[in-house]
Write a protein that holds these residues in place. Structure first.
Motif, mmCIF file in Angstrom:
data_model
loop_
_atom_site.group_PDB
_atom_site.id
_atom_site.type_symbol
_atom_site.label_atom_id
_atom_site.label_comp_id
_atom_site.label_asym_id
_atom_site.label_seq_id
_atom_site.Cartn_x
_atom_site.Cartn_y
_atom_site.Cartn_z
ATOM 1 N N ARG A 58 3.598 13.267 -6.312
ATOM 2 C CA ARG A 58 4.075 11.970 -5.832
ATOM 3 C C ARG A 58 5.590 11.876 -5.931
ATOM 4 O O ARG A 58 6.232 11.236 -5.091
ATOM 5 C CB ARG A 58 3.414 10.841 -6.631
ATOM 6 N N VAL A 65 8.094 8.170 0.932
ATOM 7 C CA VAL A 65 7.484 6.871 0.658
ATOM 8 C C VAL A 65 8.528 5.764 0.779
ATOM 9 O O VAL A 65 8.268 4.698 1.361
ATOM 10 C CB VAL A 65 6.847 6.861 -0.752
ATOM 11 N N ARG A 69 8.448 2.586 3.345
ATOM 12 C CA ARG A 69 8.543 1.206 2.886
ATOM 13 C C ARG A 69 9.680 0.479 3.611
ATOM 14 O O ARG A 69 9.564 -0.704 3.931
ATOM 15 C CB ARG A 69 8.758 1.162 1.371
ATOM 16 N N ARG A 80 0.333 0.567 4.763
ATOM 17 C CA ARG A 80 -0.850 1.093 4.083
ATOM 18 C C ARG A 80 -1.397 2.310 4.825
ATOM 19 O O ARG A 80 -1.728 3.330 4.208
ATOM 20 C CB ARG A 80 -1.925 0.012 3.986
ATOM 21 N N GLU A 82 0.201 4.358 6.882
ATOM 22 C CA GLU A 82 1.137 5.480 6.798
ATOM 23 C C GLU A 82 1.104 6.134 5.409
ATOM 24 O O GLU A 82 1.154 7.362 5.294
ATOM 25 C CB GLU A 82 2.553 5.005 7.112
ATOM 26 N N LEU A 83 1.028 5.311 4.360
ATOM 27 C CA LEU A 83 0.962 5.866 3.015
ATOM 28 C C LEU A 83 -0.332 6.638 2.794
ATOM 29 O O LEU A 83 -0.331 7.712 2.167
ATOM 30 C CB LEU A 83 1.081 4.747 1.979
ATOM 31 N N THR A 84 -1.436 6.092 3.312
ATOM 32 C CA THR A 84 -2.712 6.793 3.190
ATOM 33 C C THR A 84 -2.662 8.143 3.879
ATOM 34 O O THR A 84 -3.133 9.155 3.350
ATOM 35 C CB THR A 84 -3.847 5.940 3.775
ATOM 36 N N TYR A 87 -0.254 10.549 1.771
ATOM 37 C CA TYR A 87 -0.885 11.070 0.564
ATOM 38 C C TYR A 87 -2.064 11.987 0.901
ATOM 39 O O TYR A 87 -2.267 13.026 0.261
ATOM 40 C CB TYR A 87 -1.368 9.922 -0.329
#
Length: 231
Positions: A58, A65, A69, A80, A82-84, A87
């Motif tokens: 991370r 990240v 944001r 949400r 894009e972050l999913t 990761y």
């Protein structure tokens, strides 16, 4: 009626107490709880290693990240997604760091139940007869303070709180070094280690000993497993 895991833990802690009675004397039960706690943490060590690897992954993704944001600061749903995807593509779980804490929670509650139950499997709970500096291991702070704030049993609790506060301070500093200054929820996360003091104030003394050993172990793990990788 206690369930099978609690009864098994009782037999184990009682056996350790008897084995340590000669070298540890009156502190045999406390030493047994400490050994039981360390055994739990050794058992959960693979999860801690996994969490440390996830934290490093991370950290490598942190610039991406931050950019996501910034780009989607007005669109939480897009952020949400894009972050999913980010990761998931990197094979990183954002909740992996919580696994060690979640996994050891049942062991803490087992320890709690060991020292609030007068009988186990229909027999007298022999662990309740043990003390630390005169403070019963099944007693909590409020019960001890009823006899006066400056008694030896009360000082046993104060010593436990002092040690818990010292470990919490170390843990808070470790978290501060691991997080960026603008990390979401950073101030709250850095205060979380001090929550052990609130728990220990209402839990039996034995559960406070478990918390002390476990949080000290966590601080040691963090120092070893989360140390910065060489350039």
């Amino acid at each position: 009626m206690l369930d099978a895991p609690t009864s098994l833990a009782y037999d184990l802690v009682l056996a350790l107490t008897e084995a340590l009675r000669t070298p540890a004397g009156g502190g045999a039960a406390v030493a047994a709880i400490a050994l039981f706690t360390m055994g739990v943490r050794v058992l959960l060590l693979p999860l801690s290693v996994m969490a440390a690897r996830g934290a490093r992954s991370r950290a490598r993704l942190a610039p991406q990240v931050a950019e996501l944001r910034r780009r989607h600061r007005d669109d939480p749903e897009a952020l949400r997604r894009e972050l999913t995807a980010l990761y998931g593509g990197a094979g990183v779980s954002p909740v992996a760091g919580c696994l060690p804490s979640l996994a050891q929670a049942p062991f803490f509650f087992v320890t709690y139940r060991l020292f609030v139950s007068t009988t186990i499997a229909g027999h007298q709970n022999l662990l309740l007869g043990h003390t630390l500096l005169g403070a019963p291991l099944g007693q909590n702070l409020m019960g001890v303070l009823a006899g006066g704030p400056f008694t030896v049993p009360a000082l046993a609790f104060l010593g436990l709180f002092a040690l818990l506060a010292a470990v919490a301070w170390v843990s808070s500093r470790q978290l501060a070094r691991a997080m960026s200054a603008d990390a979401p929820g950073g101030p709250v996360l850095r205060l979380m280690p001090y929550g052990t003091l609130a728990v220990a104030a209402f839990a039996p003394l034995a559960a406070g000993v478990y918390l002390l050993v476990s949080t000290a172990w966590t601080a040691g793990e963090r120092a070893v497993l989360h140390r910065p990788a060489p350039a």
